[in-house]
Scaffold this active site. Sequence first.
Site, short mmCIF file in Angstrom:
data_model
loop_
_atom_site.label_atom_id
_atom_site.label_comp_id
_atom_site.label_asym_id
_atom_site.label_seq_id
_atom_site.Cartn_x
_atom_site.Cartn_y
_atom_site.Cartn_z
N LYS A 1 0.75 -0.95 0.00
CA LYS A 1 -0.12 -0.07 0.06
C LYS A 1 0.84 1.25 -0.07
O LYS A 1 2.02 0.99 0.37
CB LYS A 1 -0.85 -0.17 1.24
C1 LIG Z 1 -5.39 -4.14 1.11
C2 LIG Z 1 -6.93 -4.18 1.03
C3 LIG Z 1 -7.80 -4.67 2.39
C4 LIG Z 1 -7.16 -5.35 3.36
O1 LIG Z 1 -6.26 -4.87 3.91
P1 LIG Z 1 -5.37 -5.75 5.02
O2 LIG Z 1 -4.74 -4.91 5.50
O3 LIG Z 1 -4.50 -6.63 3.95
O4 LIG Z 1 -6.30 -6.68 5.76
C5 LIG Z 1 -9.18 -4.47 2.07
N1 LIG Z 1 -9.79 -3.99 0.90
C6 LIG Z 1 -8.92 -3.51 -0.16
C7 LIG Z 1 -9.83 -3.05 -1.20
C8 LIG Z 1 -7.73 -3.62 -0.03
O5 LIG Z 1 -6.90 -3.35 -1.16
#
Ligand SMILES: *Cc1c(COP(=O)(O)O)cnc(C)c1O
Length: 385
Positions: free
Chosen positions: A183
């Site tokens: 991210k």
């Molecule tokens: C990354 C992501 C999540 C989940 O995040 P985590 O921290 O990996 O649990 C949820 N929704 C979307 C759209 C994502 O890209």
Amino acid sequence: MVDEIPLSRPDVGKDEERLVLEVLRSGRLSQGPYLEEFESLVAERAGCRHGVGVSSGTDGLHLVLRALGIGPGDEVITTPFSFVASSNVILMVGATPKFVDICPSSLNMDPERVEAAIGPRTKAILAVEALGNPTYMDAYAAIAGRHEIPLVEDCCEALGTTHQRRRCGSFGRAGVFGFYPNKQITTGEGGMIVTDDEHLAATCRSLRNQGRPIPKPGESTLGTWLAHERLGYNARLDEMRAAVGVAQMRRLDSLIEGRQRVARAYLTRLMHRSELTLPTVDEATDMSWFVFVVRLAAGWGREERDRIIASLRRHDVGASDYFPCIHLQPLYRELFGYKEGSFPIAESVSQRTIALPFYTQMTDREIGFVVQTLELMLVREGMSR
Ligand SMILES: *Cc1c(COP(=O)(O)O)cnc(C)c1O
């Protein structure tokens, strides 16, 4: 030759190392000052009053749905074109996801279909900035307002993005960010709920912490630490990760600039390829860029796409098929009987997407190598058609 070019790579440096060491030496490893600082930095960036740090984006979404009282018998409108977590959290609280098809340019839910899907059992709209694109978030907020149901914004892919000058995270009753290593910022694992709703924030704080009552500022924790008002979870974010998050937030602007530089370079170099559809960014959007995903033009199919991804990988270029449709995942087929054809636009798009290597430190040489390799694959596949 260049070394292997990964699909993504976190950008962590000396500041992150320094703050983690400081935490480890301080003796305070959970619920300390870095969590508070991280929460205010993220909340401020999202234009919200409260931030609640949690152990992942998935946990954050789960807690928000719980705090809103959504459960068995309820429906939540959401998109089939996303990472699976945005829909799994609806199943986790015992509710039913009601998918609506997307619009082919933004790749987000078609607002007209969202409005048409609202029925007596609809208790919320859970909208995602798909691949980081915030288009229609304002429209979903207006629809949710008209029908007096909450909008939950899964902004896990959109930290730092603005749309019509509004900050992602601030469109709904609550927004949720995730900090997995691919991210815009990372804490390894981690997440954050942001909201203006004080009561919702307090409920989420309690839910993340075993259902404990939250002591008022200055109040003693005697009598509250071992009191449990509701079914809670352990979804706390420890100080080591919060410290990494603080260091990342302090340089968020330069991290975003790095992503924008790589996105611009790809856009310029791939613009003339008629085999590709490039990401469309609304004029009113300032994108922080989660990933760089191109799409093969209409007429190309899944087999060609999969062969291109496989050959990119053989050439040491990380590539992936972001995202397979959620309704066609084995679990969803089994639970709800979805088949090919249930959401044709999402399916048609998702068969043709290719995520390319994307990270702040990507050099021009690496970008050039990815583009050249992709072009070679496109020509090869084009000749054999
Ligand atoms: C990354 C992501 C999540 C989940 O995040 P985590 O921290 O990996 O649990 C949820 N929704 C979307 C759209 C994502 O890209």
